[in-house]
Design a protein around this motif. Structure first.
Motif, PDB file in Angstrom:
ATOM      1  N   ARG A 142       0.859  -1.039   0.045  1.00 30.86           N
ATOM      2  CA  ARG A 142       0.200  -0.127  -0.070  1.00 30.86           C
ATOM      3  C   ARG A 142       0.545   0.828  -0.147  1.00 30.86           C
ATOM      4  O   ARG A 142       0.649   1.765  -0.607  1.00 30.86           O
ATOM      5  CB  ARG A 142      -0.591  -0.549   1.294  1.00 30.86           C
ATOM      6  CG  ARG A 142      -1.927  -1.061   0.896  1.00 30.86           C
ATOM      7  CD  ARG A 142      -2.621  -1.943   2.203  1.00 30.86           C
ATOM      8  NE  ARG A 142      -4.376  -0.293   2.032  1.00 30.86           N
ATOM      9  CZ  ARG A 142      -5.014  -0.763   1.788  1.00 30.86           C
ATOM     10  NH1 ARG A 142      -4.973  -1.942   0.636  1.00 30.86           N
ATOM     11  NH2 ARG A 142      -6.386  -0.032   1.666  1.00 30.86           N
ATOM     12  N   ALA A 143       1.585   0.562   0.510  1.00 28.24           N
ATOM     13  CA  ALA A 143       3.378   2.245   0.576  1.00 28.24           C
ATOM     14  C   ALA A 143       3.270   2.482  -0.778  1.00 28.24           C
ATOM     15  O   ALA A 143       3.781   4.196  -0.855  1.00 28.24           O
ATOM     16  CB  ALA A 143       3.973   2.457   1.643  1.00 28.24           C
ATOM     17  N   CYS A 144       3.621   2.031  -1.525  1.00 26.42           N
ATOM     18  CA  CYS A 144       4.516   1.998  -2.303  1.00 26.42           C
ATOM     19  C   CYS A 144       3.563   2.115  -4.174  1.00 26.42           C
ATOM     20  O   CYS A 144       4.448   1.559  -5.175  1.00 26.42           O
ATOM     21  CB  CYS A 144       5.735   1.304  -2.341  1.00 26.42           C
ATOM     22  SG  CYS A 144       6.466   1.033  -0.803  1.00 26.42           S
ATOM     23  N   ARG A 145       2.496   1.779  -3.554  1.00 23.91           N
ATOM     24  CA  ARG A 145       1.958   1.946  -4.974  1.00 23.91           C
ATOM     25  C   ARG A 145       1.748   0.650  -5.575  1.00 23.91           C
ATOM     26  O   ARG A 145       2.116   0.722  -6.893  1.00 23.91           O
ATOM     27  CB  ARG A 145       2.030   3.592  -6.208  1.00 23.91           C
ATOM     28  CG  ARG A 145       2.568   4.543  -4.513  1.00 23.91           C
ATOM     29  CD  ARG A 145       2.279   5.687  -5.747  1.00 23.91           C
ATOM     30  NE  ARG A 145       1.697   7.058  -4.569  1.00 23.91           N
ATOM     31  CZ  ARG A 145       1.606   7.751  -5.429  1.00 23.91           C
ATOM     32  NH1 ARG A 145       0.917   8.495  -6.431  1.00 23.91           N
ATOM     33  NH2 ARG A 145       1.563   9.167  -4.777  1.00 23.91           N
ATOM     34  N   ALA A 146       1.497  -0.853  -5.376  1.00 22.12           N
ATOM     35  CA  ALA A 146       1.135  -2.194  -6.085  1.00 22.12           C
ATOM     36  C   ALA A 146       0.292  -1.556  -6.532  1.00 22.12           C
ATOM     37  O   ALA A 146      -0.420  -1.244  -6.095  1.00 22.12           O
ATOM     38  CB  ALA A 146       1.364  -2.649  -4.696  1.00 22.12           C
ATOM     39  N   ARG A 147      -0.066  -2.250  -8.366  1.00 20.93           N
ATOM     40  CA  ARG A 147      -1.351  -2.892  -8.296  1.00 20.93           C
ATOM     41  C   ARG A 147      -2.206  -3.432  -7.747  1.00 20.93           C
ATOM     42  O   ARG A 147      -3.198  -2.159  -7.994  1.00 20.93           O
ATOM     43  CB  ARG A 147      -0.376  -3.467 -10.116  1.00 20.93           C
ATOM     44  CG  ARG A 147       0.027  -2.277 -10.890  1.00 20.93           C
ATOM     45  CD  ARG A 147       0.255  -3.184 -12.112  1.00 20.93           C
ATOM     46  NE  ARG A 147       1.000  -2.039 -12.938  1.00 20.93           N
ATOM     47  CZ  ARG A 147       1.223  -2.603 -14.761  1.00 20.93           C
ATOM     48  NH1 ARG A 147       1.728  -3.777 -14.569  1.00 20.93           N
ATOM     49  NH2 ARG A 147       2.435  -1.680 -14.876  1.00 20.93           N
ATOM     50  N   ASN A 148      -1.710  -3.980  -7.060  1.00 20.09           N
ATOM     51  CA  ASN A 148      -2.906  -4.438  -6.255  1.00 20.09           C
ATOM     52  C   ASN A 148      -2.149  -4.489  -5.063  1.00 20.09           C
ATOM     53  O   ASN A 148      -1.731  -5.211  -3.761  1.00 20.09           O
ATOM     54  CB  ASN A 148      -2.266  -6.084  -6.463  1.00 20.09           C
ATOM     55  CG  ASN A 148      -3.288  -6.725  -5.590  1.00 20.09           C
ATOM     56  OD1 ASN A 148      -4.290  -6.616  -5.109  1.00 20.09           O
ATOM     57  ND2 ASN A 148      -2.662  -8.444  -6.172  1.00 20.09           N
ATOM     58  N   LYS A 149      -2.510  -3.498  -4.081  1.00 19.53           N
ATOM     59  CA  LYS A 149      -2.761  -3.407  -3.332  1.00 19.53           C
ATOM     60  C   LYS A 149      -3.429  -4.339  -2.238  1.00 19.53           C
ATOM     61  O   LYS A 149      -3.102  -4.075  -0.537  1.00 19.53           O
ATOM     62  CB  LYS A 149      -3.202  -1.986  -2.534  1.00 19.53           C
ATOM     63  CG  LYS A 149      -2.694  -0.641  -3.642  1.00 19.53           C
ATOM     64  CD  LYS A 149      -3.574   0.659  -3.029  1.00 19.53           C
ATOM     65  CE  LYS A 149      -3.442   1.369  -3.635  1.00 19.53           C
ATOM     66  NZ  LYS A 149      -1.812   1.895  -4.292  1.00 19.53           N
ATOM     67  N   GLY A 150      -3.778  -5.198  -2.384  1.00 24.25           N
ATOM     68  CA  GLY A 150      -4.546  -6.086  -1.834  1.00 24.25           C
ATOM     69  C   GLY A 150      -5.549  -6.094  -0.599  1.00 24.25           C
ATOM     70  O   GLY A 150      -6.326  -4.961  -0.975  1.00 24.25           O
ATOM     71  N   ASP A 151      -5.674  -6.958   0.379  1.00 29.12           N
ATOM     72  CA  ASP A 151      -6.629  -6.641   1.723  1.00 29.12           C
ATOM     73  C   ASP A 151      -6.469  -5.402   2.539  1.00 29.12           C
ATOM     74  O   ASP A 151      -5.035  -5.153   1.954  1.00 29.12           O
ATOM     75  CB  ASP A 151      -6.671  -7.585   2.567  1.00 29.12           C
ATOM     76  CG  ASP A 151      -7.460  -8.859   2.033  1.00 29.12           C
ATOM     77  OD1 ASP A 151      -8.232  -9.003   0.427  1.00 29.12           O
ATOM     78  OD2 ASP A 151      -7.494  -9.925   1.733  1.00 29.12           O
ATOM     79  N   ALA A 152      -7.556  -4.833   3.380  1.00 24.32           N
ATOM     80  CA  ALA A 152      -7.564  -3.945   3.944  1.00 24.32           C
ATOM     81  C   ALA A 152      -6.548  -3.753   5.156  1.00 24.32           C
ATOM     82  O   ALA A 152      -6.734  -5.346   5.396  1.00 24.32           O
ATOM     83  CB  ALA A 152      -8.883  -3.011   4.144  1.00 24.32           C
ATOM     84  N   ILE A 153      -5.833  -3.399   5.495  1.00 22.93           N
ATOM     85  CA  ILE A 153      -5.220  -3.840   7.110  1.00 22.93           C
ATOM     86  C   ILE A 153      -5.730  -3.575   8.138  1.00 22.93           C
ATOM     87  O   ILE A 153      -6.565  -2.147   8.711  1.00 22.93           O
ATOM     88  CB  ILE A 153      -3.791  -2.814   7.038  1.00 22.93           C
ATOM     89  CG1 ILE A 153      -2.901  -2.595   5.604  1.00 22.93           C
ATOM     90  CG2 ILE A 153      -3.013  -2.778   8.053  1.00 22.93           C
ATOM     91  CD1 ILE A 153      -1.612  -1.992   5.383  1.00 22.93           C
ATOM     92  N   LEU A 154      -6.283  -4.223   9.051  1.00 21.38           N
ATOM     93  CA  LEU A 154      -7.023  -4.757  10.169  1.00 21.38           C
ATOM     94  C   LEU A 154      -6.110  -4.237  11.540  1.00 21.38           C
ATOM     95  O   LEU A 154      -4.803  -4.575  10.831  1.00 21.38           O
ATOM     96  CB  LEU A 154      -7.615  -5.440  10.261  1.00 21.38           C
ATOM     97  CG  LEU A 154      -8.694  -5.570   8.950  1.00 21.38           C
ATOM     98  CD1 LEU A 154      -8.994  -6.898   8.911  1.00 21.38           C
ATOM     99  CD2 LEU A 154      -9.614  -5.272   8.888  1.00 21.38           C
ATOM    100  N   GLN A 196       6.643   3.763  -9.801  1.00 24.74           N
ATOM    101  CA  GLN A 196       4.476   3.087  -9.512  1.00 24.74           C
ATOM    102  C   GLN A 196       4.339   2.169 -10.298  1.00 24.74           C
ATOM    103  O   GLN A 196       2.608   2.017  -9.710  1.00 24.74           O
ATOM    104  CB  GLN A 196       4.287   4.679  -9.678  1.00 24.74           C
ATOM    105  CG  GLN A 196       4.013   5.166  -8.304  1.00 24.74           C
ATOM    106  CD  GLN A 196       3.453   7.032  -9.525  1.00 24.74           C
ATOM    107  OE1 GLN A 196       2.349   7.218 -10.427  1.00 24.74           O
ATOM    108  NE2 GLN A 196       3.876   7.883  -8.959  1.00 24.74           N
ATOM    109  N   SER A 197       4.801   2.024 -11.080  1.00 24.33           N
ATOM    110  CA  SER A 197       4.129   0.244 -12.156  1.00 24.33           C
ATOM    111  C   SER A 197       4.473  -0.729 -11.338  1.00 24.33           C
ATOM    112  O   SER A 197       3.636  -1.055 -11.228  1.00 24.33           O
ATOM    113  CB  SER A 197       5.061   0.667 -13.532  1.00 24.33           C
ATOM    114  OG  SER A 197       6.427   0.741 -13.603  1.00 24.33           O
ATOM    115  N   ALA A 198       5.649  -1.239 -10.739  1.00 23.51           N
ATOM    116  CA  ALA A 198       5.679  -2.204  -9.776  1.00 23.51           C
ATOM    117  C   ALA A 198       6.855  -2.225  -8.917  1.00 23.51           C
ATOM    118  O   ALA A 198       7.941  -1.434  -9.134  1.00 23.51           O
ATOM    119  CB  ALA A 198       6.099  -3.257 -10.768  1.00 23.51           C
ATOM    120  N   PHE A 199       6.708  -2.685  -8.469  1.00 20.70           N
ATOM    121  CA  PHE A 199       8.264  -3.045  -7.212  1.00 20.70           C
ATOM    122  C   PHE A 199       9.666  -3.590  -8.007  1.00 20.70           C
ATOM    123  O   PHE A 199       9.509  -4.297  -9.301  1.00 20.70           O
ATOM    124  CB  PHE A 199       8.646  -4.187  -5.992  1.00 20.70           C
ATOM    125  CG  PHE A 199       7.957  -3.346  -4.957  1.00 20.70           C
ATOM    126  CD1 PHE A 199       7.028  -3.580  -4.649  1.00 20.70           C
ATOM    127  CD2 PHE A 199       8.388  -2.380  -4.499  1.00 20.70           C
ATOM    128  CE1 PHE A 199       6.108  -3.604  -3.158  1.00 20.70           C
ATOM    129  CE2 PHE A 199       7.591  -2.548  -3.104  1.00 20.70           C
ATOM    130  CZ  PHE A 199       7.003  -2.274  -2.930  1.00 20.70           C
TER     131      PHE A 199
END
Length: 159
Positions: free
Chosen positions: A48-60, A102-105
């Motif tokens: 989420r911090a590094c603007r990955a295309r797939n941010k995944g699930d919310a951080i709980l 921003q496009s990928a790691f």
């Protein structure tokens, strides 16, 4: 750019705010640990911090605590050309680290790896496929040698 650490995580799963995840300056850092020790939580923060295309699930936040005090956050440190940069305070949903691709790691794999150099995720997959290909060829070659050795042993015994 070299990622140095993720620390002071707040409201990130069950990660203790005093816990820190340091990264090696060169080579490959392997993160391992018991279930619930924070491996996935750190991965979520970085996605989420590094603007990955797939941010995944919310951080709980920690489900074992009664309340959380705001969004997930962490301090991320890094270096550019081996020069330490000021720590970046990341807050989920408010800002991302703007200095990242921003496009990928990109993944840095340093020698003595056979795939040395800077690699994108796509080229890493390609290298992985190539490694599997050579691994299978080596296994086949080894089987052939074993079969030939057995055949030679039979010839020697019969003579």
């Amino acid at each position: 750019m070299t990622l140095r650490s993720v620390s002071e995580a707040e409201n990130v799963n069950a990660i203790d705010s005093k816990q820190s995840l340091p990264f090696a300056g060169t080579g490959l850092t392997v993160v391992f640990g018991y279930n619930g020790s924070g491996k996935s939580g750190y991965g979520r923060v970085l996605r989420r911090a590094c603007r990955a295309r797939n941010k995944g699930d919310a951080i709980l936040p920690n489900v074992l605590q009664d309340s959380s005090n705001g969004p997930a956050s962490a301090v991320i440190t890094y270096a550019v050309d081996d020069v330490e940069q000021p720590p970046e305070q990341w807050i989920d949903g408010q800002r991302a680290i703007d200095r990242w691709d921003q496009s990928a790691f990109s993944i840095l794999i340093a020698p003595p790896s056979m795939f040395a150099g800077r690699m994108t995720l796509r080229s890493l997959r390609s290298a992985s496929m190539s490694f599997r290909h050579w691994h299978l060829r080596a296994k086949r070659f080894s089987r052939n040698l074993t079969q030939r050795e057995s055949a030679l042993n039979l010839i020697v015994r019969s003579s």
